[in-house]
Design a protein around this motif. Structure first.
Motif, short mmCIF file in Angstrom:
data_model
loop_
_atom_site.label_atom_id
_atom_site.label_comp_id
_atom_site.label_asym_id
_atom_site.label_seq_id
_atom_site.Cartn_x
_atom_site.Cartn_y
_atom_site.Cartn_z
N HIS A 53 -47.59 25.32 -13.30
CA HIS A 53 -46.79 24.45 -12.63
C HIS A 53 -46.38 24.60 -11.27
N LEU A 55 -43.30 24.17 -9.97
CA LEU A 55 -41.97 24.57 -10.13
C LEU A 55 -41.96 26.22 -10.98
N GLN A 58 -39.81 29.01 -9.77
CA GLN A 58 -38.38 28.56 -9.59
C GLN A 58 -37.66 29.42 -10.63
N ILE A 61 -34.09 24.75 -11.12
CA ILE A 61 -34.39 23.57 -10.47
C ILE A 61 -33.39 22.88 -10.94
N THR A 62 -33.50 21.40 -10.35
CA THR A 62 -32.51 20.38 -10.45
C THR A 62 -33.22 19.47 -11.60
N PHE A 64 -33.64 16.49 -11.32
CA PHE A 64 -34.19 15.56 -10.39
C PHE A 64 -35.75 15.96 -10.12
N ASP A 65 -36.01 17.31 -10.13
CA ASP A 65 -37.09 17.88 -9.52
C ASP A 65 -38.12 17.51 -10.71
N LEU A 66 -37.83 16.97 -11.87
CA LEU A 66 -38.70 16.69 -12.99
C LEU A 66 -38.92 14.99 -12.73
N HIS A 67 -38.43 14.46 -12.21
CA HIS A 67 -38.44 12.90 -12.21
C HIS A 67 -39.73 12.42 -11.90
N ASP A 68 -40.77 12.92 -11.33
CA ASP A 68 -42.05 12.42 -11.09
C ASP A 68 -43.17 13.02 -12.19
N GLU A 69 -42.82 13.68 -13.05
CA GLU A 69 -43.46 14.51 -14.14
C GLU A 69 -43.70 13.54 -15.19
N CYS A 90 -30.38 12.05 -17.09
CA CYS A 90 -31.57 11.88 -16.09
C CYS A 90 -30.73 10.68 -15.31
#
Length: 185
Positions: A53, A55, A58, A61-62, A64-69, A90
């Motif tokens: 992935h 990310l 890293q 992460i925040t 929010f970094d996972l919001h589109d996953e 979330c």
């Protein structure tokens, strides 16, 4: 003594029906539950992503970094309190997770993450499993940390076996350097 695997919700039902004497659960639970709760371990959630992935490199992460996953998450009925805690985190991070796969067990979630099906958040305690194909990443920012509390539950009846099990559980978690123990030790 017999051991049975069960979700937090199933254990609470079994305790109240007098089918089991003690259980390991994840908090929070309904405050109206008529059981004795002994918190024994406080942990936090971390992100689990496929090692391929973007990310995965890293350290932090925040949420929010996972919001589109695509998310892999357990159904709320298996642990309503912690499920609500995750969804609220979330929402605090300004998104609703897009859950594409529901699983009952965290180990299943990790297998699906390794297979590239999606991302998950799991208790830090599981990072010691080191599954192939999964990278664990610390979470920071709005909505975090998301507490993960483990407790023993039992009826209010005095039980020497229960008291011994509580001490053994506290001792076992105390040996984990990342653990925070409740009630002394």
């Amino acid at each position: 003594m017999e051991l049975h695997e069960a979700t937090t919700a199933d254990q609470l039902i079994s305790l109240q029906a007098d089918r089991i004497d003690i259980g390991f659960i994840v908090l929070p639970i309904n405050p109206e539950a008529t059981v004795e709760v002994t918190p024994i371990h406080l942990d936090r959630w971390v992100a689990a992503v496929p090692d391929s992935h973007p990310l995965a490199n890293q350290d932090t992460i925040t949420l929010f970094d996972l919001h589109d996953e695509p998310w892999i998450l357990f159904p709320g009925r298996y642990g309503p309190g912690i499920y609500e805690r995750i969804i609220a985190a979330c929402e605090e991070a300004n998104f609703v997770p897009r859950v594409t796969q529901r699983v009952r067990l965290m180990q299943t979630a990790l297998g699906l993450v390794a297979g590239g099906v999606g991302v998950a958040i799991v208790p830090h305690l599981l990072t010691s499993m080191r599954p192939i194909g999964v990278r664990f990443i610390e979470l920071s920012g709005p909505g975090t940390p998301i507490p993960y509390d483990i407790a023993l539950v039992s009826t209010n009846i005095t039980n020497p076996l229960r008291d011994s099990l509580i001490e053994i559980a506290k001792s076992a978690f105390f040996k984990n350097a990342n653990a925070v123990i409740y009630g002394g030790s």
